[in-house]
Write an enzyme that holds these catalytic residues in place. Structure first.
Site, mmCIF file in Angstrom:
data_model
loop_
_atom_site.group_PDB
_atom_site.id
_atom_site.type_symbol
_atom_site.label_atom_id
_atom_site.label_comp_id
_atom_site.label_asym_id
_atom_site.label_seq_id
_atom_site.Cartn_x
_atom_site.Cartn_y
_atom_site.Cartn_z
ATOM 1 N N LYS A 6 -42.183 89.254 18.983
ATOM 2 C CA LYS A 6 -42.360 89.204 17.527
ATOM 3 C C LYS A 6 -41.271 90.265 16.814
ATOM 4 O O LYS A 6 -40.086 90.153 16.999
ATOM 5 C CB LYS A 6 -43.629 88.980 17.065
ATOM 6 C CG LYS A 6 -44.305 87.764 17.638
ATOM 7 C CD LYS A 6 -45.332 87.629 17.091
ATOM 8 C CE LYS A 6 -46.185 86.331 17.550
ATOM 9 N NZ LYS A 6 -45.798 85.116 17.354
ATOM 10 N N ASP A 9 -51.580 92.651 25.957
ATOM 11 C CA ASP A 9 -50.843 91.607 25.168
ATOM 12 C C ASP A 9 -50.634 92.189 24.122
ATOM 13 O O ASP A 9 -51.623 91.979 23.095
ATOM 14 C CB ASP A 9 -51.388 90.251 25.527
ATOM 15 C CG ASP A 9 -50.161 89.352 24.484
ATOM 16 O OD1 ASP A 9 -49.232 89.727 23.925
ATOM 17 O OD2 ASP A 9 -50.521 88.053 24.895
ATOM 18 N N TYR A 16 -54.610 84.189 23.015
ATOM 19 C CA TYR A 16 -53.689 82.965 23.278
ATOM 20 C C TYR A 16 -52.427 83.885 23.743
ATOM 21 O O TYR A 16 -51.993 85.047 23.376
ATOM 22 C CB TYR A 16 -53.055 82.379 21.961
ATOM 23 C CG TYR A 16 -51.894 81.501 22.283
ATOM 24 C CD1 TYR A 16 -51.947 80.518 23.249
ATOM 25 C CD2 TYR A 16 -50.710 81.964 21.564
ATOM 26 C CE1 TYR A 16 -50.875 79.635 23.251
ATOM 27 C CE2 TYR A 16 -49.661 81.064 21.993
ATOM 28 C CZ TYR A 16 -49.761 79.770 22.715
ATOM 29 O OH TYR A 16 -48.622 79.027 22.955
#
Length: 443
Positions: free
Chosen positions: A281, A241, A146
């Site tokens: 994050k 990612d 994702y």
């Protein structure tokens, strides 16, 4: 003792009247486990307290960012000081330079980064840059990875290794998804087959450095190196990612985990580093801050110096960057050792409890991040992850919640600990596990 959830239920009813599904991010609705989501009123250290006064040990940690724990004094002080000087300027400020330098310092291949406000924005911008730099349009991603709710990446695989994908979300044009090819994760042969057929059309391969959005599924030995070799041979870019793993799995993220002295999978980057990285994050410390970056020659393609346009009113926000700077500076080698020791203690206890009840399960790791799949055997792909007993996880989840432990409300997510998870928090988790394992077994 049965928890009171009256106020959470009332808030959920109110929320559903004014917000689609009652939540602002789908997994929060408890759709994967059933029941009423707990509305959290406050958080401190490793603890969450909901609006009904129920207290939980937090194993979500805001899906990763709260690596130091909630309301950490150093971060709180930095945010307070920054907010007193102004919330947003719309101009350059020193904090954004400092945070960018902190990120670049931690990941050796990085030469420049551009700050943005979310992981989705980071991956969207990295794809645009890759297409602009290569003059190509096709993107390759992997099932189960994702990368945010970017149109081109909300796609599911069709039949065959190189079938162009159909949209996996209403509202995504087939033309957008049609520029994306979805392959099975950890299947290097499928990557090689696709590039042999269409390599000249492919702008980039994007992959989670160590996927955590189907549960933790680390790259198989040689997979990362193979992606680098194949993309380089065909003039495509490799995008790693690290929105989830960045500065979570080590000081340098998964890149450092594989290449540093603590590397559990040495040799992942023998063929060279990825061209671009995305982060989020942890680097925001609980505030909206993210980044994408890579080699200086690639980043030079971005406006204002280059032709690839990217912008953001709140990018480099002074309060968010203050939180990120304070968080990263507190992410010491000692912290990472503590995180891994705490996570290991919890995972080992959970595995023992499940084994005692005869519940099939598999624990998998990315640094201190881990997942427990309710199935036998290694999980190497999204197909493997889907072949687990999600109903058993739901029963386990609710029993843990009743025992004062808030797990991720989905069987396809990572578990996170923080530096604030002390003995009292861990003992609460250990005390809840036997009953939860029994619940999982009693389907």
């Amino acid at each position: 003792m049965t928890q009171t959830t009256t106020r959470s239920e009332a808030l959920f009813d109110r929320a559903r009247a004014v917000t689609p599904g009652g939540v602002n991010s789908p997994v929060r609705a408890f759709g994967g486990v059933g029941g009423v989501p707990r509305f959290i009123e406050r958080a401190e250290g490793p603890w969450l307290t909901d609006v009904d006064g129920n207290r939980y040990v937090d194993l979500i940690c805001s899906w990763g960012p709260m690596i130091l724990g909630h309301a950490h004094p150093d971060v709180l002080a930095a945010v307070t000081e920054a907010a007193q000087r102004g919330f947003s300027f719309g101009t350059p400020s020193e904090n954004e330079v400092t945070l960018a330098a902190e990120v670049v310092d931690r990941v050796e291949p990085l030469e420049q980064v551009r700050l943005v406000s979310s992981g989705t924005e980071a991956t969207m911008s990295a794809l645009r840059l890759a297409r602009g730099a290569t003059g190509r349009s096709v993107i390759v991603k992997f099932a189960g990875c994702y990368h945010g709710h970017v149109d081109a990446l909300l796609a599911q695989a069709g039949s065959g290794v190189a079938t162009f994908a159909l949209p996996d979300s209403a509202g995504v044009p087939a033309s957008a998804a049609g520029e994306t090819v979805v392959l099975p994760y950890n299947d290097l042969a499928a990557v090689e087959e696709l590039f042999a057929a269409r390599g000249e059309e492919i702008a980039a391969v994007i992959t989670e450095a160590a996927p955590g959005n189907m549960g933790i599924v680390p790259p198989a030995p040689g997979f990362t190196e193979g992606l680098r070799r194949v993309t380089a041979a065909h003039g495509a870019l490799l995008i790693s990612d690290e929105v989830m793993t960045g500065f979570r799995s080590s000081r340098s993220g998964w890149y450092g985990h594989e290449t540093g002295p603590e590397g559990a999978h040495p040799g992942g980057y023998e063929g060279g580093a990825p061209d671009l990285f995305t982060f989020g994050k942890v680097m925001g410390g609980g505030f909206p801050a993210a980044a994408f970056g890579g080699r200086a020659d690639l980043m030079a393609e971005l406006a204002p110096g280059g032709p690839v346009y990217q912008a953001g009113t709140l990018s480099g926000n002074p309060v968010a960057t203050a939180a990120g700077i304070a968080t990263l500076r507190a992410c010491t080698p000692q912290l990472y050792l503590r995180l891994e020791a705490t996570a290991t203690r919890i995972a080992d206890a959970a595995s023992a409890a499940l084994s005692a009840e005869g519940v099939a399960h598999r624990v998998q790791w990315a640094g201190s991040m881990f997942s427990i799949f309710f199935r036998d055997g290694e999980v190497r792909s999204f197909t493997d992850a889907q072949q687990q007993d999600t109903a058993a996880y739901g029963r386990f989840f609710h029993a843990m919640l009743e025992g004062g432990v808030h797990l991720p409300p989905s069987a396809f997510e990572a578990w996170f600990v923080s530096g604030a998870h002390d003995d009292a928090a861990v003992e609460t988790i250990l005390a809840a596990l036997p009953a939860a394992a029994k619940a999982a077994a009693n389907g």
